[in-house]
Design a protein around this motif. Sequence first.
Motif, PDB file in Angstrom:
ATOM      1  N   LEU A  94      12.809 -28.961 -34.633  1.00 26.45           N
ATOM      2  CA  LEU A  94      12.763 -29.293 -32.792  1.00 26.45           C
ATOM      3  C   LEU A  94      13.618 -29.967 -32.350  1.00 26.45           C
ATOM      4  CD1 LEU A  94       9.051 -28.119 -32.209  1.00 26.45           C
ATOM      5  CD2 LEU A  94      10.690 -26.277 -31.750  1.00 26.45           C
ATOM      6  N   LEU A  95      13.400 -30.594 -32.831  1.00 24.29           N
ATOM      7  CA  LEU A  95      14.413 -32.110 -32.543  1.00 24.29           C
ATOM      8  C   LEU A  95      15.748 -31.989 -32.005  1.00 24.29           C
ATOM      9  CD1 LEU A  95      12.192 -35.521 -32.974  1.00 24.29           C
ATOM     10  CD2 LEU A  95      12.671 -34.543 -31.133  1.00 24.29           C
ATOM     11  N   LEU A  96      16.155 -30.463 -32.620  1.00 21.41           N
ATOM     12  CA  LEU A  96      17.270 -30.599 -33.147  1.00 21.41           C
ATOM     13  C   LEU A  96      18.245 -29.494 -32.417  1.00 21.41           C
ATOM     14  CD1 LEU A  96      17.445 -30.968 -36.643  1.00 21.41           C
ATOM     15  CD2 LEU A  96      18.829 -32.695 -35.266  1.00 21.41           C
ATOM     16  N   THR A  97      16.771 -28.344 -32.878  1.00 19.20           N
ATOM     17  CA  THR A  97      17.201 -27.302 -31.551  1.00 19.20           C
ATOM     18  C   THR A  97      17.157 -27.100 -30.076  1.00 19.20           C
ATOM     19  OG1 THR A  97      16.363 -26.144 -33.691  1.00 19.20           O
ATOM     20  CG2 THR A  97      16.306 -24.454 -31.786  1.00 19.20           C
ATOM     21  N   PHE A  98      15.770 -28.028 -29.498  1.00 19.60           N
ATOM     22  CA  PHE A  98      16.455 -28.023 -27.716  1.00 19.60           C
ATOM     23  C   PHE A  98      17.443 -28.578 -27.393  1.00 19.60           C
ATOM     24  CE2 PHE A  98      11.942 -27.583 -28.422  1.00 19.60           C
ATOM     25  CZ  PHE A  98      11.572 -25.764 -27.707  1.00 19.60           C
ATOM     26  N   PRO A  99      17.938 -29.705 -28.257  1.00 24.27           N
ATOM     27  CA  PRO A  99      19.107 -30.274 -27.365  1.00 24.27           C
ATOM     28  C   PRO A  99      20.210 -29.361 -27.927  1.00 24.27           C
ATOM     29  CG  PRO A  99      17.735 -31.870 -28.387  1.00 24.27           C
ATOM     30  CD  PRO A  99      17.261 -30.804 -29.150  1.00 24.27           C
ATOM     31  N   LEU A 100      20.142 -28.585 -29.004  1.00 19.33           N
ATOM     32  CA  LEU A 100      21.568 -27.891 -28.970  1.00 19.33           C
ATOM     33  C   LEU A 100      21.514 -26.776 -27.706  1.00 19.33           C
ATOM     34  CD1 LEU A 100      24.043 -26.742 -31.049  1.00 19.33           C
ATOM     35  CD2 LEU A 100      21.948 -25.862 -32.022  1.00 19.33           C
ATOM     36  N   ALA A 101      20.603 -26.114 -27.806  1.00 16.42           N
ATOM     37  CA  ALA A 101      19.969 -24.907 -26.734  1.00 16.42           C
ATOM     38  C   ALA A 101      20.657 -25.386 -25.343  1.00 16.42           C
ATOM     39  CB  ALA A 101      18.727 -24.800 -26.865  1.00 16.42           C
ATOM     40  N   PHE A 102      20.112 -26.863 -25.287  1.00 15.77           N
ATOM     41  CA  PHE A 102      19.879 -27.245 -23.773  1.00 15.77           C
ATOM     42  C   PHE A 102      21.778 -27.212 -23.490  1.00 15.77           C
ATOM     43  CE2 PHE A 102      15.831 -28.053 -23.031  1.00 15.77           C
ATOM     44  CZ  PHE A 102      16.203 -27.510 -21.397  1.00 15.77           C
ATOM     45  N   TRP A 103      22.034 -28.016 -24.453  1.00 12.53           N
ATOM     46  CA  TRP A 103      24.239 -28.076 -24.942  1.00 12.53           C
ATOM     47  C   TRP A 103      25.122 -26.794 -24.964  1.00 12.53           C
ATOM     48  CZ3 TRP A 103      27.945 -27.086 -28.598  1.00 12.53           C
ATOM     49  CH2 TRP A 103      29.144 -27.730 -28.283  1.00 12.53           C
ATOM     50  N   LEU A 104      24.624 -25.497 -25.036  1.00 14.24           N
ATOM     51  CA  LEU A 104      24.874 -24.715 -25.258  1.00 14.24           C
ATOM     52  C   LEU A 104      25.227 -23.735 -23.884  1.00 14.24           C
ATOM     53  CD1 LEU A 104      23.840 -23.231 -28.413  1.00 14.24           C
ATOM     54  CD2 LEU A 104      26.611 -23.285 -27.787  1.00 14.24           C
ATOM     55  N   SER A 105      24.096 -24.267 -22.963  1.00 15.69           N
ATOM     56  CA  SER A 105      23.255 -23.103 -21.591  1.00 15.69           C
ATOM     57  C   SER A 105      22.119 -24.001 -21.126  1.00 15.69           C
ATOM     58  CB  SER A 105      23.188 -21.637 -21.614  1.00 15.69           C
ATOM     59  OG  SER A 105      22.999 -21.478 -20.125  1.00 15.69           O
ATOM     60  N   PRO A 106      21.922 -24.729 -20.092  1.00 12.02           N
ATOM     61  CA  PRO A 106      20.601 -25.057 -19.949  1.00 12.02           C
ATOM     62  C   PRO A 106      19.747 -23.336 -19.429  1.00 12.02           C
ATOM     63  CG  PRO A 106      22.421 -25.223 -18.289  1.00 12.02           C
ATOM     64  CD  PRO A 106      23.253 -24.834 -19.142  1.00 12.02           C
ATOM     65  N   GLY A 107      20.348 -21.982 -19.092  1.00 17.08           N
ATOM     66  CA  GLY A 107      19.323 -21.716 -19.557  1.00 17.08           C
ATOM     67  C   GLY A 107      19.505 -21.025 -20.767  1.00 17.08           C
ATOM     68  N   ILE A 111      15.243 -21.060 -21.812  1.00 15.93           N
ATOM     69  CA  ILE A 111      14.592 -19.249 -22.532  1.00 15.93           C
ATOM     70  C   ILE A 111      14.334 -20.292 -23.990  1.00 15.93           C
ATOM     71  CG2 ILE A 111      15.730 -17.768 -23.594  1.00 15.93           C
ATOM     72  CD1 ILE A 111      17.535 -17.002 -20.875  1.00 15.93           C
ATOM     73  N   SER A 112      14.947 -21.437 -24.486  1.00 14.59           N
ATOM     74  CA  SER A 112      14.674 -20.954 -25.605  1.00 14.59           C
ATOM     75  C   SER A 112      12.543 -21.856 -25.030  1.00 14.59           C
ATOM     76  CB  SER A 112      14.817 -22.879 -26.422  1.00 14.59           C
ATOM     77  OG  SER A 112      16.295 -21.765 -26.261  1.00 14.59           O
ATOM     78  N   LEU A 113      13.030 -22.641 -23.958  1.00  9.54           N
ATOM     79  CA  LEU A 113      11.588 -23.765 -24.276  1.00  9.54           C
ATOM     80  C   LEU A 113      10.054 -22.584 -24.126  1.00  9.54           C
ATOM     81  CD1 LEU A 113      10.169 -26.301 -24.493  1.00  9.54           C
ATOM     82  CD2 LEU A 113      10.291 -26.081 -21.568  1.00  9.54           C
TER      83      LEU A 113
END
Length: 289
Positions: A94-107, A111-113
């Motif tokens: 999770l510590l790797l996934t959420f930063p990656l998701a926000f880096w790709l797009s804030p949206g 959505i991931s959260l």
Amino acid sequence: MLKALMKTMRPRQWTKNAFVLAAVVFDQQLFNPAAILRSFGAFFVFCLLSGTVYILNDIIDVEADRQHPKKRLRPIPSGKLPIRAAVAAAVVILLLTFPLAFWLSPGLGIISLVYFLINIAYSNWLKHMPLIDVLTIAAGFVLRVAAGVSVIEVQRFSPWLYVVTTLFALYLGFGKRRAELTTLAETAGSHRRVLDGYTLPFLDQLITIVSSTTLIAYSLYTFSAPNLPDNHTMMLTIPFVMYGIFRYLYLIYVKEEGGAPEELLLTDRPLQATIALFALTVLIIFYWF
């Protein structure tokens, strides 16, 4: 232990995350390298998220799973993957996934959260509530589609596809519940508490409703959505959708399968053939004509 962790994350079920790619396909951006890369990035994010959800779900359900004839063989219930190690792995992912998701797009990050929080609520409470359990599953599919939309500049994607996705997910979800109720029979409630809130006639009614409306909604999309080919060639894909729906009904009612739709996708040849033909027809219509 790594093998046990991967098994717990259920890679075979990541096929559901293909819904993330719906936006780049139906928005006709398959020849846009940037859109393709971002879409596959979102797909990867959801694979990690769904895998983590499975880890946490098995931790939460460990005692119940040990009483299940098949689930007791999973790494966490069987003891092959210690609970402490599973928790640590989930936190790291999770510590790797959420930063990656926000880096790709804030949206995509938001959505991931939301997807993760809904699944945590599902694992703890919502999966025990009849109807709400399947509606929550359907919400997960819609969020996957929305995730794909969030990482590209949408030009032709139709809101009709959100409707079709919702109905199709409900169709699979109620079919899955019927298969579970049939397979587990009198002991169904002890293995999955929510099954006490369903009966076969009730599920049959729900399946009839959502299968019919799925076909109607998709048909309406093919000739009423904007930015589709003017010659209405998308209507040529309706027979494949129709056969796919009928085939799943056949597997549920005649073969008494369907407890794991993702397994059917990987094993049932007629279902694979109709999906392949559907995809090929869509690609030809979108990128040839």
